[in-house]
Design a protein around this motif. Structure first.
Motif, PDB file in Angstrom:
ATOM      1  N   LEU A   1      12.132   4.077  19.983  1.00 11.89           N
ATOM      2  CA  LEU A   1      11.223   4.642  18.995  1.00 11.89           C
ATOM      3  C   LEU A   1      11.708   6.007  18.520  1.00 11.89           C
ATOM      4  O   LEU A   1      11.593   6.341  17.339  1.00 11.89           O
ATOM      5  N   MET A   2      12.261   6.793  19.424  1.00 14.10           N
ATOM      6  CA  MET A   2      12.732   8.120  19.030  1.00 14.10           C
ATOM      7  C   MET A   2      13.839   8.021  17.995  1.00 14.10           C
ATOM      8  O   MET A   2      13.844   8.747  17.003  1.00 14.10           O
ATOM      9  N   ALA A   3      14.780   7.099  18.203  1.00 13.00           N
ATOM     10  CA  ALA A   3      15.873   6.919  17.241  1.00 13.00           C
ATOM     11  C   ALA A   3      15.329   6.452  15.900  1.00 13.00           C
ATOM     12  O   ALA A   3      15.759   6.913  14.839  1.00 13.00           O
ATOM     13  N   ALA A   4      14.369   5.523  15.930  1.00 15.04           N
ATOM     14  CA  ALA A   4      13.790   5.011  14.684  1.00 15.04           C
ATOM     15  C   ALA A   4      13.062   6.114  13.931  1.00 15.04           C
ATOM     16  O   ALA A   4      13.151   6.220  12.705  1.00 15.04           O
TER      17      ALA A   4
ATOM     18  N   TYR B   1      26.766  -4.984  17.790  1.00 12.34           N
ATOM     19  CA  TYR B   1      26.199  -6.217  17.243  1.00 12.34           C
ATOM     20  C   TYR B   1      26.326  -7.390  18.209  1.00 12.34           C
ATOM     21  O   TYR B   1      25.609  -8.382  18.103  1.00 12.34           O
ATOM     22  N   LYS B   2      27.230  -7.288  19.153  1.00 16.17           N
ATOM     23  CA  LYS B   2      27.433  -8.361  20.120  1.00 16.17           C
ATOM     24  C   LYS B   2      26.358  -8.378  21.203  1.00 16.17           C
ATOM     25  O   LYS B   2      26.257  -9.346  21.960  1.00 16.17           O
ATOM     26  N   THR B   3      25.546  -7.324  21.280  1.00 17.44           N
ATOM     27  CA  THR B   3      24.522  -7.261  22.320  1.00 17.44           C
ATOM     28  C   THR B   3      23.344  -8.148  21.948  1.00 17.44           C
ATOM     29  O   THR B   3      23.007  -8.294  20.768  1.00 17.44           O
ATOM     30  N   PRO B   4      22.677  -8.769  22.931  1.00 20.85           N
ATOM     31  CA  PRO B   4      21.497  -9.587  22.642  1.00 20.85           C
ATOM     32  C   PRO B   4      20.415  -8.801  21.910  1.00 20.85           C
ATOM     33  O   PRO B   4      19.744  -9.327  21.021  1.00 20.85           O
ATOM     34  N   ARG B   5      20.249  -7.527  22.275  1.00 23.54           N
ATOM     35  CA  ARG B   5      19.242  -6.696  21.605  1.00 23.54           C
ATOM     36  C   ARG B   5      19.485  -6.646  20.109  1.00 23.54           C
ATOM     37  O   ARG B   5      18.575  -6.878  19.310  1.00 23.54           O
ATOM     38  N   ALA B   6      20.728  -6.362  19.718  1.00 23.41           N
ATOM     39  CA  ALA B   6      21.033  -6.229  18.296  1.00 23.41           C
ATOM     40  C   ALA B   6      20.814  -7.541  17.554  1.00 23.41           C
ATOM     41  O   ALA B   6      20.179  -7.580  16.499  1.00 23.41           O
ATOM     42  N   LYS B   7      21.337  -8.616  18.085  1.00 28.32           N
ATOM     43  CA  LYS B   7      21.230  -9.905  17.389  1.00 28.32           C
ATOM     44  C   LYS B   7      19.783 -10.326  17.197  1.00 28.32           C
ATOM     45  O   LYS B   7      19.389 -10.828  16.145  1.00 28.32           O
ATOM     46  N   LEU B   8      18.956 -10.133  18.229  1.00 26.93           N
ATOM     47  CA  LEU B   8      17.567 -10.558  18.136  1.00 26.93           C
ATOM     48  C   LEU B   8      16.782  -9.705  17.153  1.00 26.93           C
ATOM     49  O   LEU B   8      16.044 -10.219  16.305  1.00 26.93           O
ATOM     50  N   ILE B   9      16.956  -8.378  17.232  1.00 26.24           N
ATOM     51  CA  ILE B   9      16.208  -7.498  16.336  1.00 26.24           C
ATOM     52  C   ILE B   9      16.646  -7.698  14.891  1.00 26.24           C
ATOM     53  O   ILE B   9      15.810  -7.756  13.983  1.00 26.24           O
ATOM     54  N   VAL B  10      17.955  -7.845  14.657  1.00 23.75           N
ATOM     55  CA  VAL B  10      18.431  -8.073  13.292  1.00 23.75           C
ATOM     56  C   VAL B  10      17.831  -9.357  12.732  1.00 23.75           C
ATOM     57  O   VAL B  10      17.384  -9.411  11.586  1.00 23.75           O
ATOM     58  N   GLU B  11      17.813 -10.401  13.539  1.00 21.06           N
ATOM     59  CA  GLU B  11      17.250 -11.668  13.071  1.00 21.06           C
ATOM     60  C   GLU B  11      15.778 -11.510  12.728  1.00 21.06           C
ATOM     61  O   GLU B  11      15.298 -12.012  11.711  1.00 21.06           O
ATOM     62  N   ARG B  12      15.048 -10.782  13.550  1.00 20.05           N
ATOM     63  CA  ARG B  12      13.629 -10.578  13.270  1.00 20.05           C
ATOM     64  C   ARG B  12      13.420  -9.723  12.029  1.00 20.05           C
ATOM     65  O   ARG B  12      12.542  -9.996  11.210  1.00 20.05           O
TER      66      ARG B  12
ATOM     67  N   PRO C   1       9.311  -2.859  13.613  1.00 19.87           N
ATOM     68  CA  PRO C   1       8.822  -1.486  13.693  1.00 19.87           C
ATOM     69  C   PRO C   1       8.731  -0.860  12.310  1.00 19.87           C
ATOM     70  O   PRO C   1       9.631  -1.018  11.484  1.00 19.87           O
ATOM     71  N   LYS C   2       7.642  -0.160  12.078  1.00 21.90           N
ATOM     72  CA  LYS C   2       7.412   0.498  10.793  1.00 21.90           C
ATOM     73  C   LYS C   2       8.611   1.340  10.373  1.00 21.90           C
ATOM     74  O   LYS C   2       8.994   1.372   9.204  1.00 21.90           O
ATOM     75  N   GLU C   3       9.222   2.007  11.343  1.00 24.14           N
ATOM     76  CA  GLU C   3      10.325   2.915  11.052  1.00 24.14           C
ATOM     77  C   GLU C   3      11.532   2.201  10.449  1.00 24.14           C
ATOM     78  O   GLU C   3      12.360   2.824   9.803  1.00 24.14           O
ATOM     79  N   LEU C   4      11.643   0.895  10.668  1.00 25.57           N
ATOM     80  CA  LEU C   4      12.795   0.159  10.144  1.00 25.57           C
ATOM     81  C   LEU C   4      12.460  -0.692   8.927  1.00 25.57           C
ATOM     82  O   LEU C   4      13.318  -1.396   8.404  1.00 25.57           O
ATOM     83  N   SER C   5      11.210  -0.651   8.479  1.00 26.86           N
ATOM     84  CA  SER C   5      10.840  -1.479   7.330  1.00 26.86           C
ATOM     85  C   SER C   5      10.267  -0.650   6.185  1.00 26.86           C
ATOM     86  O   SER C   5       9.803  -1.191   5.197  1.00 26.86           O
ATOM     87  N   THR C   6      10.338   0.667   6.294  1.00 32.13           N
ATOM     88  CA  THR C   6       9.788   1.537   5.262  1.00 32.13           C
ATOM     89  C   THR C   6      10.712   1.656   4.066  1.00 32.13           C
ATOM     90  O   THR C   6      10.268   1.737   2.935  1.00 32.13           O
TER      91      THR C   6
ATOM     92  N   PRO D   1      14.877  -4.228   5.639  1.00 29.91           N
ATOM     93  CA  PRO D   1      15.129  -3.760   7.004  1.00 29.91           C
ATOM     94  C   PRO D   1      16.389  -4.320   7.617  1.00 29.91           C
ATOM     95  O   PRO D   1      17.034  -3.667   8.433  1.00 29.91           O
ATOM     96  N   GLY D   2      16.777  -5.538   7.225  1.00 35.15           N
ATOM     97  CA  GLY D   2      18.001  -6.108   7.767  1.00 35.15           C
ATOM     98  C   GLY D   2      19.240  -5.322   7.380  1.00 35.15           C
ATOM     99  O   GLY D   2      20.271  -5.392   8.038  1.00 35.15           O
ATOM    100  N   GLU D   3      19.140  -4.549   6.287  1.00 33.03           N
ATOM    101  CA  GLU D   3      20.257  -3.723   5.848  1.00 33.03           C
ATOM    102  C   GLU D   3      20.176  -2.318   6.434  1.00 33.03           C
ATOM    103  O   GLU D   3      21.179  -1.607   6.512  1.00 33.03           O
ATOM    104  N   VAL D   4      18.980  -1.882   6.809  1.00 26.56           N
ATOM    105  CA  VAL D   4      18.797  -0.558   7.386  1.00 26.56           C
ATOM    106  C   VAL D   4      19.226  -0.534   8.847  1.00 26.56           C
ATOM    107  O   VAL D   4      19.560   0.512   9.393  1.00 26.56           O
ATOM    108  N   TYR D   5      19.282  -1.716   9.457  1.00 23.68           N
ATOM    109  CA  TYR D   5      19.506  -1.757  10.904  1.00 23.68           C
ATOM    110  C   TYR D   5      20.805  -1.085  11.325  1.00 23.68           C
ATOM    111  O   TYR D   5      20.877  -0.467  12.392  1.00 23.68           O
ATOM    112  N   HIS D   6      21.875  -1.175  10.527  1.00 22.32           N
ATOM    113  CA  HIS D   6      23.130  -0.559  10.960  1.00 22.32           C
ATOM    114  C   HIS D   6      23.005   0.955  11.057  1.00 22.32           C
ATOM    115  O   HIS D   6      23.647   1.592  11.895  1.00 22.32           O
ATOM    116  N   LEU D   7      22.131   1.545  10.240  1.00 19.35           N
ATOM    117  CA  LEU D   7      21.848   2.968  10.375  1.00 19.35           C
ATOM    118  C   LEU D   7      21.131   3.236  11.692  1.00 19.35           C
ATOM    119  O   LEU D   7      21.473   4.164  12.433  1.00 19.35           O
TER     120      LEU D   7
END
Length: 353
Positions: A26-29, A204-215, A232-237, A241-247
């Motif tokens: 959450l802090m990073a977001a 991107y190879k981590t399970p966390r990244a793949k799952l969150i990006v897909e969502r 998370p609101k911070e990634l969809s404002t 959001p799928g393009e913001v994730y790399h940031l």
């Protein structure tokens, strides 16, 4: 569900096979959203700043050894082959490598420079993250590439090839122009330093990244009831959001100081109510107020874009024209070739004589 600085997603909201809980930093977001807000807040004072007076000095500096990697995201080919042929003709062949991902396969080229095709990766609206990562992975195989510049076939250059190369060569940060623009990434070309691109590919190879990006990029999960529990609101404002994730990924990796919003921030022309765009200059998208494509760009608008801090502008099509005078409304491709690339071809308007 907030706990210890993380956001836990409701697993039942979207159908996924993974059973493990996935948390978001959450802090990073929040840091990412704050930086985007700050950059957008400086829109009026930064967007129209003229090209730096030190451009000539920049061009005189020794260029970094190695190559600049270009990635073009297209559907089936290039909209402006004559323009890009003129662009790359001005550069030493060993100073760049070109990579193309065509979502529908390369059906037309017309290109006279060498390029490599990125292995096809499935994509859809607001979900190009997999394509981006496959492109970075492909480019990084060349150990001499010091940075990766990613554009689409709807982009046209606003600066000379040599100035763009020198700017990339001298940049100490990865550049994300227009990503601070709520609801519309005004001109989302990106320049990624090699070590940042390498970090993203590994992350991107981590399970966390793949799952969150897909969502983040699943429309059913985004638009269905309860979508806010999975994104998370911070990634969809800000935009897709799928393009913001790399940031966000860079922020999680404690690379906040690698990210440059402000020196290449929100560009003119993507907020008609702020920029005074005339209705004839663009077509809208889904009733929204920002342009989907440019049609007949007024010369004053075009000059603002050229004076902006951006290297490229986008949302141009085969039908996009620039109204140079009352007698000359010319294709944007022809205007770029003659004004920026100093390349006049047979059939170009007498305006350039």
């Amino acid at each position: 569900d907030l706990s210890e600085g993380s956001v836990n997603f409701d697993e039942s909201a979207v159908n996924f096979d993974e059973s493990a809980k996935v948390s978001v930093d959450l802090m990073a977001a929040e840091l990412l959203m704050d930086d985007m807000k700050h950059a957008f807040g400086n829109f009026s004072q930064l967007a129209y700043t003229s090209e730096n007076d030190s451009s000539s000095e920049l061009l005189e500096r020794p260029q970094k050894k190695g190559r600049l990697g270009y990635v073009f995201l297209t559907s089936e080919g290039f909209r402006f082959p004559k323009m890009w042929n003129a662009y790359f003709k001005q550069l030493p062949k060993d100073s760049y490598r070109v990579y193309i991902h065509a979502s529908e396969g390369m059906k037309k080229t017309g290109l006279n420079f060498d390029f490599e095709v990125v292995p096809h990766t499935e994509s859809r609206w607001c979900n190009i993250y997999g394509v981006m990562m496959k492109s970075y992975e492909t480019v990084l195989k060349d150990k001499d590439v010091y940075g990766v510049l990613m554009v689409s076939d709807g982009h046209v250059p606003l600066k000379s090839p040599n100035l763009i190369h020198q700017s990339a060569s001298q940049s100490k940060k990865s550049i994300f122009p227009g990503f601070c623009n709520p609801g519309c990434h005004s001109s989302p070309w990106t320049y990624m330093l090699r070590d940042d691109a390498e970090f993203l590919v590994e992350d991107y190879k981590t399970p966390r990244a793949k799952l969150i990006v897909e969502r983040l990029s699943t429309w059913a999960g985004w638009k269905s009831p309860g979508w806010e529990k999975t994104i998370p609101k911070e990634l969809s404002t800000y935009g897709c959001p799928g393009e913001v994730y790399h940031l966000y990924s860079l922020y999680v990796g404690e690379r906040r100081d690698h990210v440059d919003f402000e020196s290449k921030t929100c560009q003119a022309t993507f907020f008609p109510e702020k920029d005074g765009l005339k209705p004839s200059e663009y077509t809208g998208m889904d009733g929204s107020k920002h342009p989907a494509t440019f049609t007949n760009i007024q010369r004053s608008t075009w000059e603002k874009q050229k004076k902006s801090r951006f290297w490229f502008t986008r949302k141009c099509t085969d039908e996009t024209k620039v109204v140079m005078t009352k007698d000359y409304t010319l294709p944007v491709e022809e205007v770029v070739r003659n004004q920026i690339l100093n390349t006049n071809l047979k059939g170009d308007a007498k305006f350039w004589l």
